[in-house]
Design a protein around this motif. Structure first.
Motif, mmCIF file in Angstrom:
data_model
loop_
_atom_site.group_PDB
_atom_site.id
_atom_site.type_symbol
_atom_site.label_atom_id
_atom_site.label_comp_id
_atom_site.label_asym_id
_atom_site.label_seq_id
_atom_site.Cartn_x
_atom_site.Cartn_y
_atom_site.Cartn_z
ATOM 1 N N ASN A 75 0.809 -1.215 0.000
ATOM 2 C CA ASN A 75 0.000 0.000 0.000
ATOM 3 C C ASN A 75 0.841 1.263 0.000
ATOM 4 O OD1 ASN A 75 -2.406 -1.358 -0.105
ATOM 5 N ND2 ASN A 75 -2.690 -1.396 2.106
ATOM 6 N N LEU A 79 0.860 3.548 -3.375
ATOM 7 C CA LEU A 79 0.265 4.877 -3.226
ATOM 8 C C LEU A 79 1.291 5.975 -3.487
ATOM 9 C CD1 LEU A 79 -1.992 4.393 -0.068
ATOM 10 C CD2 LEU A 79 -2.778 4.846 -2.386
ATOM 11 N N TRP A 80 2.529 5.760 -3.041
ATOM 12 C CA TRP A 80 3.570 6.773 -3.211
ATOM 13 C C TRP A 80 3.894 7.004 -4.677
ATOM 14 C CZ3 TRP A 80 5.479 10.624 -0.668
ATOM 15 C CH2 TRP A 80 6.731 11.153 -0.979
ATOM 16 N N MET A 82 1.849 6.445 -7.227
ATOM 17 C CA MET A 82 0.667 6.819 -8.009
ATOM 18 C C MET A 82 0.654 8.300 -8.356
ATOM 19 S SD MET A 82 -2.601 4.943 -6.278
ATOM 20 C CE MET A 82 -2.803 3.166 -6.389
ATOM 21 N N PRO A 84 -1.069 11.687 -8.063
ATOM 22 C CA PRO A 84 -1.876 12.153 -6.921
ATOM 23 C C PRO A 84 -3.382 12.048 -7.148
ATOM 24 C CG PRO A 84 -0.045 13.642 -7.291
ATOM 25 C CD PRO A 84 -0.040 12.670 -8.441
ATOM 26 N N GLU A 86 -4.968 9.729 -8.922
ATOM 27 C CA GLU A 86 -5.348 8.329 -8.733
ATOM 28 C C GLU A 86 -5.290 7.959 -7.256
ATOM 29 O OE1 GLU A 86 -4.200 3.769 -10.131
ATOM 30 O OE2 GLU A 86 -2.936 5.446 -10.786
ATOM 31 N N ARG A 87 -4.279 8.446 -6.555
ATOM 32 C CA ARG A 87 -4.153 8.127 -5.133
ATOM 33 C C ARG A 87 -5.389 8.598 -4.366
ATOM 34 N NH1 ARG A 87 0.649 9.944 -4.427
ATOM 35 N NH2 ARG A 87 0.122 12.056 -3.796
ATOM 36 N N ASP A 88 -5.816 9.832 -4.609
ATOM 37 C CA ASP A 88 -6.993 10.342 -3.905
ATOM 38 C C ASP A 88 -8.252 9.569 -4.288
ATOM 39 O OD1 ASP A 88 -5.635 12.217 -2.431
ATOM 40 O OD2 ASP A 88 -6.065 13.892 -3.773
ATOM 41 N N ARG A 90 -8.504 6.451 -5.239
ATOM 42 C CA ARG A 90 -8.495 5.127 -4.602
ATOM 43 C C ARG A 90 -8.716 5.238 -3.092
ATOM 44 N NH1 ARG A 90 -7.151 0.939 -7.905
ATOM 45 N NH2 ARG A 90 -6.091 1.423 -9.879
#
Length: 220
Positions: A75, A79-80, A82, A84, A86-88, A90
């Motif tokens: 994770n 996430l790092w 990704m 930003p 896409e991160r938000d 997800r």
């Protein structure tokens, strides 16, 4: 180590034949956002380009593969790296799955991102899940907080420096009256309170809070 060498090392670490955690921690931890973007663009076997919405998204099949490679580590690293947006997107999806205890994530995304960042998260959500954030929030949340959360996540706020003080003072009175009458109508269901919180700029809301403290006699 030159960036191209770092890029090769990280790509190798994501090879799927045993994850080199040390390389990932060392290199990803020092990359800035532009370097992470360069990594996404130069590894098409890991990321696909969404040309319509202009960002690079993780390949879902590869994410599933990585899950088997390093459950504990997945994770944070995924996430790092990704985009930003896409991160938000997800994070919002995961919060909706987990339920009310995770709704703070929705508020964080809605209230700490710039207007463009929040718009980007909504675009990424479309791309990833074939739904809008707004419709998923509305369909998953059934409590009194639904109306406010939909409004916050739909917002595109003005981010300039101009604040109309008379308007802020008037809205502070509206907020004060709503709080005084919260026993009759919960604040989460008050359309005027939601309008103020979801549409006004952050500087405007700060001015509203200042006037509210003056009106209510609360300390600054």
């Amino acid at each position: 180590m030159a960036f191209n060498q770092e890029l090769e090392a990280v790509t190798q670490a994501f090879s799927g034949h045993g994850v080199d955690e040390k390389s990932l921690v060392t290199l990803l931890g020092k990359w800035d956002p532009l370097e992470r973007e360069s990594f996404r663009k130069k590894t098409p076997h890991l990321f696909s380009e969404d040309h319509e919405r202009h960002f690079q998204r993780w390949d879902d099949q590869y994410v599933r593969l990585l899950k088997h490679e390093f459950v504990r580590f997945k994770n944070a690293v995924v996430l790092w790296t990704m985009h930003p947006w896409e991160r938000d997107a997800r994070l919002v999806k995961e919060a909706l799955k987990k339920g009310p205890n995770e709704y703070g994530v929705l508020i964080e995304v809605a209230c700490t991102r710039s207007s463009e960042e929040l718009l980007g998260a909504r675009k990424a959500y479309h791309s990833l899940f074939d739904h809008s954030i707004e419709e998923d929030v509305a369909s998953h949340i059934h409590g009194i907080e639904r109306k406010l959360l939909v409004a916050l996540l739909s917002a595109y706020r003005y981010e300039g420096t101009k604040v109309k003080d008379d308007t802020a003072k008037s809205e502070a009175k509206t907020l004060s009256n709503a709080i005084r009458n919260a026993h009759k109508k919960p604040l989460n269901e008050d359309d005027e309170v939601i309008r103020i919180l979801a549409t006004r700029s952050k500087l405007h809301i700060q001015a509203v809070c200042k006037h509210y403290k003056e009106i209510s006699g609360r300390p600054r």
